[in-house]
Design a protein around this motif. Structure first.
Motif, PDB file in Angstrom:
ATOM      1  N   ASP A 160      48.986  25.740  50.042  1.00 40.97           N
ATOM      2  CA  ASP A 160      47.741  25.799  50.804  1.00 40.97           C
ATOM      3  C   ASP A 160      47.967  25.436  52.274  1.00 40.97           C
ATOM      4  O   ASP A 160      47.497  26.155  53.167  1.00 40.97           O
ATOM      5  CB  ASP A 160      46.695  24.891  50.162  1.00 40.97           C
ATOM      6  CG  ASP A 160      45.284  25.388  50.416  1.00 40.97           C
ATOM      7  OD1 ASP A 160      45.052  26.613  50.313  1.00 40.97           O
ATOM      8  OD2 ASP A 160      44.415  24.566  50.743  1.00 40.97           O
ATOM      9  N   ASP A 183      43.438  30.331  39.216  1.00 37.03           N
ATOM     10  CA  ASP A 183      42.231  30.119  40.017  1.00 37.03           C
ATOM     11  C   ASP A 183      42.536  30.223  41.508  1.00 37.03           C
ATOM     12  O   ASP A 183      41.741  30.778  42.281  1.00 37.03           O
ATOM     13  CB  ASP A 183      41.621  28.752  39.703  1.00 37.03           C
ATOM     14  CG  ASP A 183      40.998  28.683  38.323  1.00 37.03           C
ATOM     15  OD1 ASP A 183      40.765  29.757  37.720  1.00 37.03           O
ATOM     16  OD2 ASP A 183      40.761  27.558  37.836  1.00 37.03           O
ATOM     17  N   TYR A 184      43.680  29.691  41.908  1.00 36.33           N
ATOM     18  CA  TYR A 184      44.035  29.727  43.332  1.00 36.33           C
ATOM     19  C   TYR A 184      44.175  31.175  43.797  1.00 36.33           C
ATOM     20  O   TYR A 184      43.596  31.575  44.827  1.00 36.33           O
ATOM     21  CB  TYR A 184      45.336  28.962  43.577  1.00 36.33           C
ATOM     22  CG  TYR A 184      45.676  28.844  45.041  1.00 36.33           C
ATOM     23  CD1 TYR A 184      45.232  27.756  45.784  1.00 36.33           C
ATOM     24  CD2 TYR A 184      46.405  29.835  45.693  1.00 36.33           C
ATOM     25  CE1 TYR A 184      45.519  27.665  47.144  1.00 36.33           C
ATOM     26  CE2 TYR A 184      46.685  29.749  47.041  1.00 36.33           C
ATOM     27  CZ  TYR A 184      46.243  28.660  47.768  1.00 36.33           C
ATOM     28  OH  TYR A 184      46.517  28.583  49.115  1.00 36.33           O
ATOM     29  N   ALA A 186      43.079  33.930  42.393  1.00 40.78           N
ATOM     30  CA  ALA A 186      41.848  34.704  42.225  1.00 40.78           C
ATOM     31  C   ALA A 186      40.832  34.432  43.322  1.00 40.78           C
ATOM     32  O   ALA A 186      40.093  35.332  43.724  1.00 40.78           O
ATOM     33  CB  ALA A 186      41.235  34.407  40.855  1.00 40.78           C
ATOM     34  N   ASN A 187      40.815  33.193  43.819  1.00 42.32           N
ATOM     35  CA  ASN A 187      39.717  32.779  44.705  1.00 42.32           C
ATOM     36  C   ASN A 187      40.108  32.545  46.151  1.00 42.32           C
ATOM     37  O   ASN A 187      39.225  32.401  47.000  1.00 42.32           O
ATOM     38  CB  ASN A 187      39.076  31.505  44.149  1.00 42.32           C
ATOM     39  CG  ASN A 187      38.478  31.721  42.770  1.00 42.32           C
ATOM     40  OD1 ASN A 187      37.792  32.713  42.531  1.00 42.32           O
ATOM     41  ND2 ASN A 187      38.760  30.807  41.849  1.00 42.32           N
ATOM     42  N   ALA A 188      41.407  32.479  46.448  1.00 41.11           N
ATOM     43  CA  ALA A 188      41.824  32.178  47.820  1.00 41.11           C
ATOM     44  C   ALA A 188      41.504  33.338  48.748  1.00 41.11           C
ATOM     45  O   ALA A 188      41.569  34.512  48.359  1.00 41.11           O
ATOM     46  CB  ALA A 188      43.321  31.877  47.853  1.00 41.11           C
ATOM     47  N   SER A 189      41.175  33.014  49.974  1.00 41.25           N
ATOM     48  CA  SER A 189      41.014  34.050  50.986  1.00 41.25           C
ATOM     49  C   SER A 189      42.390  34.467  51.476  1.00 41.25           C
ATOM     50  O   SER A 189      43.382  33.773  51.261  1.00 41.25           O
ATOM     51  CB  SER A 189      40.170  33.525  52.145  1.00 41.25           C
ATOM     52  OG  SER A 189      40.798  32.398  52.736  1.00 41.25           O
ATOM     53  N   ASN A 240      41.710  42.541  37.613  1.00 38.88           N
ATOM     54  CA  ASN A 240      41.823  42.040  38.988  1.00 38.88           C
ATOM     55  C   ASN A 240      43.177  42.465  39.537  1.00 38.88           C
ATOM     56  O   ASN A 240      44.221  42.071  39.022  1.00 38.88           O
ATOM     57  CB  ASN A 240      41.691  40.519  38.997  1.00 38.88           C
ATOM     58  CG  ASN A 240      41.680  39.934  40.401  1.00 38.88           C
ATOM     59  OD1 ASN A 240      42.178  40.533  41.356  1.00 38.88           O
ATOM     60  ND2 ASN A 240      41.111  38.744  40.536  1.00 38.88           N
ATOM     61  N   ARG A 242      44.875  41.569  41.918  1.00 36.58           N
ATOM     62  CA  ARG A 242      45.760  40.528  42.439  1.00 36.58           C
ATOM     63  C   ARG A 242      46.801  40.082  41.410  1.00 36.58           C
ATOM     64  O   ARG A 242      47.760  39.401  41.774  1.00 36.58           O
ATOM     65  CB  ARG A 242      44.942  39.312  42.894  1.00 36.58           C
ATOM     66  CG  ARG A 242      44.182  39.525  44.192  1.00 36.58           C
ATOM     67  CD  ARG A 242      43.604  38.229  44.715  1.00 36.58           C
ATOM     68  NE  ARG A 242      43.071  38.393  46.064  1.00 36.58           N
ATOM     69  CZ  ARG A 242      42.659  37.405  46.845  1.00 36.58           C
ATOM     70  NH1 ARG A 242      42.702  36.155  46.393  1.00 36.58           N
ATOM     71  NH2 ARG A 242      42.198  37.636  48.059  1.00 36.58           N
TER      72      ARG A 242
END
Length: 348
Positions: A160, A183-184, A186-189, A240, A242
């Motif tokens: 991060d 989760d990181y 899937a959700n990170a910009s 997804n 990603r």
């Protein structure tokens, strides 16, 4: 009930082919089903320059059996002495597809990896400038961090901050093993994706440890709790883009696996597609297998989807995979999912 499935020919976005006699022995197992593969650079010595990558690619192509169609996608091993100019030249020539970051000491042949991230900032900044992806082994190596927590701590303390420092950097978090990693990604910009291995979809740490230690399930990152395995499955079948396949198929001879200090790695190239069809069928998601194996990876790396196809068929009897692959370096045990596999790839 679906018993036949045709996919665009898959690619493997993370594979270890090794070198020498081992390379000659395991390369056909990947090239049989996969049209392209991201080749890991952690040889001894590692592949650190454009010249190293060219020479390694030449050895791979020389070892490819006649009649097999396969394209190795080369990577460089990031060190604190990596030359940004050499890296940029190799990328401009189309010689390399990505750069691999190993935290020093994280896994097999990672001793030359990164200890001080400040020392590789010029390289990472150049990569962000030219759009060259960074493939990351996402684990910390500090002795006080439990091995089952290394991925989660890496996300918080290394990845991060690194992405905040260079937001344009294109990152692939490889072989995700935790729900936190899923989760990181899937959700990170920003520009981030993640690979998931075959074996982490099929086993958790109980398979490795309950009833006796099974060394051929030992890998790094190590398999985690069943709840993390379920998170990986959910991501793989989600559609997804990603998330896509990187087998991390990593051959070691039985002698080096079955020892007092056994090597980390699971060899799954031979039966990966059968395993994946089994998983996706269990999850009621066979219609999403093609995205995971054949579509999302090429989109991530800016490459065309394969024009060829493969067809999988579900048999009434189990597919008779060999227990081991004989190589000039010694026998290599094939990943055993612990139950019969009924899906197989039809010969072209």
């Amino acid at each position: 009930m679906m018993t036949r499935l045709t996919l665009r020919r898959p690619d493997d976005w993370h594979v270890h082919l090794r070198d020498g006699a081992m390379l000659a022995g395991v390369l056909p197992e990947t090239a049989r089903h996969f049209g392209r593969a991201i080749i890991m650079p952690n040889l001894v010595p590692p592949v650190v320059t454009g010249a190293d990558a060219r020479a390694y690619r030449d050895r791979i192509m020389a070892a490819l059996p006649k009649g097999m169609d396969f394209t190795p996608l080369m990577t460089l091993y990031l060190t604190e002495a990596t030359d940004p100019a050499d890296l940029a030249r190799a990328a401009a020539e189309g010689l390399i597809t990505a750069v691999k970051l190993y935290p020093a000491g994280a896994t097999t042949n990672s001793q030359s990896g990164v200890r001080n991230f400040d020392n590789v900032m010029p390289v990472l900044e150049k990569m962000a400038e030219i759009g060259l992806p960074l493939c990351i082994h996402g684990e910390v190596t500090a002795a006080h961090v439990d091995i089952f927590d290394r991925e989660q701590v890496f996300l918080e303390t290394v990845l991060d901050p690194l992405r905040a420092r260079i937001p344009a950097l294109k990152v692939t978090l490889e072989h995700i093993t935790t729900s936190q990693g899923i989760d990181y990604v899937a959700n990170a910009s920003g520009d981030i994706a993640g690979t998931i291995t075959t074996h982490h979809l099929m086993i958790n740490r109980n398979h490795m440890l309950v009833g006796g230690i099974r060394p051929h399930y030992y890998c790094l990152p190590v398999a985690k709790r069943a709840s993390h395995q379920q998170a990986l499955r959910k991501a793989a079948i989600s559609g997804n883009s990603r998330f896509f396949l990187g087998t991390d198929s990593a051959p070691h001879t039985d002698e080096t696996k079955e020892s007092a200090c056994g090597c980390a790695g699971v060899f799954s190239a031979t039966n990966t597609l059968s395993c994946l069809a089994h998983v996706f069928e269990e999850e009621g998601a066979l219609d999403r297998l093609e995205g995971f194996t054949s579509l999302f990876g090429p989109a991530r790396y800016g490459l065309p989807v394969a024009s060829q196809t493969i067809t999988l068929e579900k048999r009434d009897t189990a597919v008779p995979y060999p227990a081991k692959i004989d190589t000039g370096a010694g026998p290599v045990t094939l990943f055993d999912p612990g139950h019969p596999l009924y899906w197989h790839v039809l010969d072209a």
